[in-house]
Design a protein around this motif. Sequence first.
Motif, mmCIF file in Angstrom:
data_model
loop_
_atom_site.group_PDB
_atom_site.id
_atom_site.type_symbol
_atom_site.label_atom_id
_atom_site.label_comp_id
_atom_site.label_asym_id
_atom_site.label_seq_id
_atom_site.Cartn_x
_atom_site.Cartn_y
_atom_site.Cartn_z
ATOM 1 N N VAL A 183 56.122 47.230 85.724
ATOM 2 C CA VAL A 183 57.001 45.932 85.152
ATOM 3 C C VAL A 183 58.080 46.635 85.118
ATOM 4 C CG1 VAL A 183 57.120 44.495 83.303
ATOM 5 C CG2 VAL A 183 55.111 44.828 84.563
ATOM 6 N N ALA A 184 58.480 48.008 84.498
ATOM 7 C CA ALA A 184 59.888 48.700 84.205
ATOM 8 C C ALA A 184 60.666 49.183 85.333
ATOM 9 C CB ALA A 184 59.541 49.761 83.304
ATOM 10 N N ARG A 185 60.079 49.596 86.240
ATOM 11 C CA ARG A 185 60.864 50.254 87.130
ATOM 12 C C ARG A 185 60.573 49.811 88.532
ATOM 13 N NH1 ARG A 185 58.168 56.109 86.796
ATOM 14 N NH2 ARG A 185 60.060 56.585 88.203
ATOM 15 N N GLY A 186 59.625 48.652 88.907
ATOM 16 C CA GLY A 186 59.236 48.198 90.314
ATOM 17 C C GLY A 186 58.490 49.262 90.833
ATOM 18 N N VAL A 187 58.035 48.915 92.103
ATOM 19 C CA VAL A 187 57.046 49.714 92.961
ATOM 20 C C VAL A 187 57.753 50.856 93.304
ATOM 21 C CG1 VAL A 187 55.412 49.772 94.876
ATOM 22 C CG2 VAL A 187 55.488 47.920 93.488
ATOM 23 N N ARG A 188 58.927 50.730 93.861
ATOM 24 C CA ARG A 188 59.574 51.833 94.189
ATOM 25 C C ARG A 188 59.888 52.845 93.318
ATOM 26 N NH1 ARG A 188 63.158 51.751 99.754
ATOM 27 N NH2 ARG A 188 62.879 54.162 99.694
ATOM 28 N N GLY A 189 60.076 52.714 92.069
ATOM 29 C CA GLY A 189 60.298 53.448 91.101
ATOM 30 C C GLY A 189 59.032 54.445 90.806
ATOM 31 N N VAL A 190 57.983 53.860 91.075
ATOM 32 C CA VAL A 190 56.438 54.489 90.960
ATOM 33 C C VAL A 190 56.168 55.202 92.103
ATOM 34 C CG1 VAL A 190 54.071 54.179 90.024
ATOM 35 C CG2 VAL A 190 56.030 52.788 89.167
ATOM 36 N N SER A 191 56.284 54.647 93.179
ATOM 37 C CA SER A 191 55.706 55.340 94.403
ATOM 38 C C SER A 191 56.879 54.993 95.501
ATOM 39 C CB SER A 191 54.416 54.421 94.694
ATOM 40 O OG SER A 191 54.017 54.843 96.079
ATOM 41 N N PRO A 192 57.469 56.033 95.809
ATOM 42 C CA PRO A 192 58.547 55.915 97.006
ATOM 43 C C PRO A 192 58.104 55.316 98.520
ATOM 44 C CG PRO A 192 58.894 57.923 95.764
ATOM 45 C CD PRO A 192 57.547 57.507 95.428
ATOM 46 N N SER A 193 56.609 55.696 98.565
ATOM 47 C CA SER A 193 56.244 55.063 99.911
ATOM 48 C C SER A 193 55.732 53.710 99.807
ATOM 49 C CB SER A 193 55.013 56.072 100.323
ATOM 50 O OG SER A 193 54.105 55.890 99.321
ATOM 51 N N GLY A 194 55.604 53.334 98.584
ATOM 52 C CA GLY A 194 55.291 52.075 98.323
ATOM 53 C C GLY A 194 53.753 51.956 98.222
ATOM 54 N N VAL A 195 53.010 52.873 98.663
ATOM 55 C CA VAL A 195 51.494 52.704 98.491
ATOM 56 C C VAL A 195 51.018 53.016 96.951
ATOM 57 C CG1 VAL A 195 49.441 54.013 99.477
ATOM 58 C CG2 VAL A 195 51.412 53.643 100.752
ATOM 59 N N LEU A 196 50.252 52.375 96.500
ATOM 60 C CA LEU A 196 49.269 52.511 95.376
ATOM 61 C C LEU A 196 47.994 52.746 95.563
ATOM 62 C CD1 LEU A 196 51.526 49.806 93.106
ATOM 63 C CD2 LEU A 196 51.926 52.284 93.200
ATOM 64 N N GLY A 197 47.487 53.764 95.417
ATOM 65 C CA GLY A 197 46.026 54.198 96.119
ATOM 66 C C GLY A 197 46.280 55.147 96.896
ATOM 67 N N ASP A 198 45.263 55.257 97.726
ATOM 68 C CA ASP A 198 45.308 56.423 98.855
ATOM 69 C C ASP A 198 44.403 55.654 100.186
ATOM 70 O OD1 ASP A 198 44.940 58.503 100.325
ATOM 71 O OD2 ASP A 198 43.949 59.827 98.844
ATOM 72 N N PRO A 199 45.265 55.454 101.174
ATOM 73 C CA PRO A 199 44.606 55.099 102.304
ATOM 74 C C PRO A 199 43.744 55.911 103.030
ATOM 75 C CG PRO A 199 46.742 55.441 102.805
ATOM 76 C CD PRO A 199 46.758 55.755 101.323
ATOM 77 N N SER A 200 43.571 57.261 102.618
ATOM 78 C CA SER A 200 42.765 58.275 103.342
ATOM 79 C C SER A 200 41.239 58.035 103.566
ATOM 80 C CB SER A 200 42.691 59.772 102.548
ATOM 81 O OG SER A 200 44.149 60.033 102.221
ATOM 82 N N GLY A 201 40.616 58.084 104.715
ATOM 83 C CA GLY A 201 39.399 57.750 104.802
ATOM 84 C C GLY A 201 39.189 56.270 105.153
ATOM 85 N N ALA A 202 39.981 55.399 105.218
ATOM 86 C CA ALA A 202 40.081 53.983 105.373
ATOM 87 C C ALA A 202 39.271 53.796 107.059
ATOM 88 C CB ALA A 202 41.108 53.243 105.529
ATOM 89 N N THR A 203 38.351 52.898 106.929
ATOM 90 C CA THR A 203 37.670 52.734 108.640
ATOM 91 C C THR A 203 37.413 51.257 108.424
ATOM 92 O OG1 THR A 203 35.410 52.736 107.622
ATOM 93 C CG2 THR A 203 36.509 54.851 108.330
#
Length: 240
Positions: A183-203
Amino acid sequence: MRLAETAWPSVPVGGLVLVPVGSTEQHGPHLPLSTDTVIARAVAERVAAALVPEASGPVLVAPAVEYGASGEHGGFPGTISIGHEALHVLLLEMVRSLTPWAWRVVLVNGHGGNVRALGSAVGQLRGEGHDTGWLSCEAPGGDAHAGFTETSVMLHLAPELVRVDAAVPGDTRPLATLMPELVARGVRGVSPSGVLGDPSGATAERGRELVEAMVADAVRRIAANRADTRGRLLRPVEHP
Ligand SMILES: [Zn+2]
């Protein structure tokens, strides 16, 4: 039945209309901006197919709302947000214009940021006497944004749109923990890639299971037809 592909004399009066509500917002370096819309549309179409044998009338899927409230993703090129207020008015007018010929309207949501406007608009519409409700595409244990859940689901629904080589882990703290910072910093301020979570291992296989769970959950909520004060359809009470 897809409403957009139907000519008006063939549109059944008195049916259930499902409206997918998505977004146009960044989903990390590996998923398309349409991710939430692709998911909401696919779930709505599968729900319609699942409901048809039991529904007392026709079930139609309307064109998706492809813009939502995505202000928190504003720091990334490609994101287009119409904000809570505009989305609220859009949903109000859309359902008011649908209900003269549809007996019930269910909004199938693919984006968490739309929940505020869905609750305010659908709560108001129900107060006006419209038979309408909404639900979000949810799978148990899903992660926040462009992580394992959405990546798996997109590998199942639209693998040609997933840039697997570009996937990177993002901030993996739970959404509840992240929320004040988001809320304070937006997604960009928290995660420069825009990912929240981890896509590793997705199938794709896991994605298929997740979509099936989303569809089953939505079908149960629509069939139970109970809503909270903000119009969110509730799960049936299994042991009343
Ligand atoms: Zn999303």
